[in-house]
Design a protein around this motif. Sequence first.
Motif, mmCIF file in Angstrom:
data_model
loop_
_atom_site.group_PDB
_atom_site.id
_atom_site.type_symbol
_atom_site.label_atom_id
_atom_site.label_comp_id
_atom_site.label_asym_id
_atom_site.label_seq_id
_atom_site.Cartn_x
_atom_site.Cartn_y
_atom_site.Cartn_z
ATOM 1 N N MET A 189 6.906 149.484 -33.219
ATOM 2 C CA MET A 189 7.711 148.979 -32.117
ATOM 3 C C MET A 189 8.950 148.260 -32.645
ATOM 4 O O MET A 189 8.858 147.428 -33.551
ATOM 5 N N LEU A 190 10.078 148.599 -32.076
ATOM 6 C CA LEU A 190 11.316 147.857 -32.325
ATOM 7 C C LEU A 190 11.621 147.023 -31.086
ATOM 8 O O LEU A 190 11.576 147.523 -29.964
ATOM 9 N N ILE A 191 11.912 145.755 -31.292
ATOM 10 C CA ILE A 191 12.328 144.866 -30.210
ATOM 11 C C ILE A 191 13.690 144.308 -30.585
ATOM 12 O O ILE A 191 13.841 143.667 -31.630
ATOM 13 N N THR A 192 14.676 144.553 -29.747
ATOM 14 C CA THR A 192 16.029 144.097 -30.030
ATOM 15 C C THR A 192 16.714 143.689 -28.733
ATOM 16 O O THR A 192 16.263 144.058 -27.638
ATOM 17 N N THR A 193 17.773 142.924 -28.867
ATOM 18 C CA THR A 193 18.547 142.519 -27.686
ATOM 19 C C THR A 193 19.766 143.410 -27.487
ATOM 20 O O THR A 193 20.608 143.125 -26.641
ATOM 21 N N SER A 194 19.850 144.508 -28.245
ATOM 22 C CA SER A 194 21.016 145.399 -28.168
ATOM 23 C C SER A 194 20.587 146.836 -27.929
ATOM 24 O O SER A 194 19.890 147.432 -28.764
ATOM 25 N N GLN A 195 21.006 147.393 -26.803
ATOM 26 C CA GLN A 195 20.710 148.795 -26.504
ATOM 27 C C GLN A 195 21.348 149.705 -27.549
ATOM 28 O O GLN A 195 20.749 150.688 -27.989
ATOM 29 N N LYS A 228 5.905 163.554 -43.374
ATOM 30 C CA LYS A 228 6.724 163.696 -42.175
ATOM 31 C C LYS A 228 5.888 163.975 -40.928
ATOM 32 O O LYS A 228 6.096 163.359 -39.877
ATOM 33 N N ASP A 229 4.949 164.897 -41.022
ATOM 34 C CA ASP A 229 4.182 165.293 -39.838
ATOM 35 C C ASP A 229 3.391 164.119 -39.269
ATOM 36 O O ASP A 229 3.331 163.922 -38.051
ATOM 37 N N ILE A 230 2.781 163.335 -40.161
ATOM 38 C CA ILE A 230 2.006 162.168 -39.723
ATOM 39 C C ILE A 230 2.925 161.134 -39.096
ATOM 40 O O ILE A 230 2.669 160.619 -37.997
ATOM 41 N N ALA A 231 4.017 160.813 -39.792
ATOM 42 C CA ALA A 231 4.942 159.782 -39.312
ATOM 43 C C ALA A 231 5.594 160.190 -37.993
ATOM 44 O O ALA A 231 5.755 159.363 -37.086
ATOM 45 N N LYS A 232 5.972 161.460 -37.885
ATOM 46 C CA LYS A 232 6.605 161.925 -36.647
ATOM 47 C C LYS A 232 5.639 161.840 -35.464
ATOM 48 O O LYS A 232 6.024 161.429 -34.361
ATOM 49 N N ALA A 233 4.390 162.208 -35.697
ATOM 50 C CA ALA A 233 3.396 162.119 -34.627
ATOM 51 C C ALA A 233 3.215 160.682 -34.179
ATOM 52 O O ALA A 233 3.093 160.391 -32.983
ATOM 53 N N SER A 234 3.221 159.763 -35.138
ATOM 54 C CA SER A 234 3.088 158.344 -34.809
ATOM 55 C C SER A 234 4.260 157.859 -33.963
ATOM 56 O O SER A 234 4.080 157.197 -32.932
ATOM 57 N N ILE A 235 5.472 158.201 -34.384
ATOM 58 C CA ILE A 235 6.671 157.775 -33.651
ATOM 59 C C ILE A 235 6.706 158.404 -32.257
ATOM 60 O O ILE A 235 6.989 157.735 -31.256
ATOM 61 N N ASP A 236 6.405 159.695 -32.187
ATOM 62 C CA ASP A 236 6.463 160.394 -30.900
ATOM 63 C C ASP A 236 5.419 159.874 -29.911
ATOM 64 O O ASP A 236 5.689 159.740 -28.713
ATOM 65 N N GLN A 237 4.216 159.596 -30.405
ATOM 66 C CA GLN A 237 3.106 159.223 -29.528
ATOM 67 C C GLN A 237 3.010 157.719 -29.283
ATOM 68 O O GLN A 237 2.622 157.286 -28.196
ATOM 69 N N ASN A 238 3.348 156.932 -30.307
ATOM 70 C CA ASN A 238 3.100 155.488 -30.217
ATOM 71 C C ASN A 238 4.316 154.629 -30.558
ATOM 72 O O ASN A 238 4.188 153.413 -30.649
ATOM 73 N N GLY A 239 5.456 155.250 -30.772
ATOM 74 C CA GLY A 239 6.661 154.471 -31.072
ATOM 75 C C GLY A 239 7.299 153.934 -29.803
ATOM 76 O O GLY A 239 7.315 154.604 -28.765
ATOM 77 N N GLU A 240 7.796 152.709 -29.867
ATOM 78 C CA GLU A 240 8.475 152.105 -28.724
ATOM 79 C C GLU A 240 9.749 151.414 -29.201
ATOM 80 O O GLU A 240 9.753 150.744 -30.235
ATOM 81 N N PHE A 241 10.806 151.591 -28.428
ATOM 82 C CA PHE A 241 12.083 150.945 -28.705
ATOM 83 C C PHE A 241 12.444 150.120 -27.475
ATOM 84 O O PHE A 241 12.859 150.668 -26.451
ATOM 85 N N LEU A 242 12.234 148.821 -27.567
ATOM 86 C CA LEU A 242 12.386 147.942 -26.418
ATOM 87 C C LEU A 242 13.624 147.074 -26.546
ATOM 88 O O LEU A 242 13.926 146.553 -27.637
ATOM 89 N N VAL A 243 14.313 146.916 -25.444
ATOM 90 C CA VAL A 243 15.503 146.061 -25.404
ATOM 91 C C VAL A 243 15.175 144.842 -24.545
ATOM 92 O O VAL A 243 14.886 144.953 -23.355
ATOM 93 N N ALA A 244 15.197 143.682 -25.177
ATOM 94 C CA ALA A 244 14.933 142.425 -24.475
ATOM 95 C C ALA A 244 16.251 141.793 -24.060
ATOM 96 O O ALA A 244 17.264 141.907 -24.767
ATOM 97 N N GLU A 245 16.248 141.130 -22.934
ATOM 98 C CA GLU A 245 17.483 140.496 -22.455
ATOM 99 C C GLU A 245 17.806 139.231 -23.238
ATOM 100 O O GLU A 245 18.975 138.882 -23.408
#
Length: 407
Positions: free
Chosen positions: A244-250, A270-287
Amino acid sequence: MTGKEGRRMVKEIIEAVKKQGDEALRYYTEKFDGVRLDSFKVTETEIQEAYRNLDDSLLEIIREAIENIRLFHSKQKRDSWFMTNPDGTVLGQKVTPLDSAGVYVPGGTAAYPSSVLMNVIPAQVAGVERIAMVSPPSRDGVIPAGVLVAANELGVTEIYKAGGAQAVAALAYGTETIKPVDKIVGPGNIFVATAKREVFGDVDIDMIAGPSEIAVVADETARANEAAADLLSQAEHDPLSKCMLITTSQAFAEEVKLEVEKQLEDLPRKDIAKASIDQNGEFLVAETKEEAIRLVNELAPEHLELLVKDPFEWLGSIRHAGAIFMGRYSSEPVGDYFAGPNHVLPTSGTARFSSPLNVDDFTKKSSVIYYSKEAFEKNAGKIAEFARYEGLEAHARAIEERLKQGE
């Protein structure tokens, strides 16, 4: 295979090891690891061969990591303590190391000497006298050189070629070759985790670990390529890893996404990491910063990176995280291998109530109570009254027997 089927299989393996000992251990090692062993214990010849197969540079790195990890854990050690009151009462706590511990080190096609260091060293610092290590052999019947060398550098003399649920059962209940231990620690696959859950209560365990997690909190001072690399450092563990990435900048979030895609291109896993990012990766923008902190505390991540201008300003507000990596030069792998703190960390939100593996995990505390005659006579009536309120007459009489005149 369903969870129920897996648990049933694990229970069958455990029962077989309990009843048949080495015979069952040998059978399941051949079935699951593809090798039939005449002897499970690693020999001195195998250890010396491991040294010959390990680069001198890696040996020196392992030795330096040992120093760092031992120094950090030495600060965690607790002493027994006692206090004496004016009436002669002596109260205290006696700290005693466990008699024995079993360490499970994953193996087979991979090598994890860091797991040896992180699980053995806190036990040694605590004062555990007997440490038995198990690790699954490869198809040619050996344990990876780095694992054997790491164990030998720490002075571990009981090293066994055994893995899976059968190795956990052997550590818990013993076989002709492996004596039982009091606690089992170390990571493993779903069968190892299930076996640890099944034997808990007969022995202690460290935790039931879930998939690896990382939360990277980044502000305008962070670099997208570094944040992306850190996310991928956990994504390559398992398709179920959570990043998960949490940032204040879109704009920064979008930049990190592009970097992740770019860095994935030539990643060996690559295959393992890509599956992880695709299925469980989150990019969140906090105010706001406060919202970012709230998200972190709700997640209670295993690993938390603060890629922010002044991470120490954030530290006091972080309540739930297994390990906190402060600033640009404290990338998560620094803690995995070398800095000193333990990399065995609470997952799946359990950082809300649990801690990294530490020296306390290998000790137990006994309360010490000594009452003088003066203290006893002063408080006997209160104790007896409390006991009778709870309906425990024999408790009250145990006190009052000592108050009888002439005795």
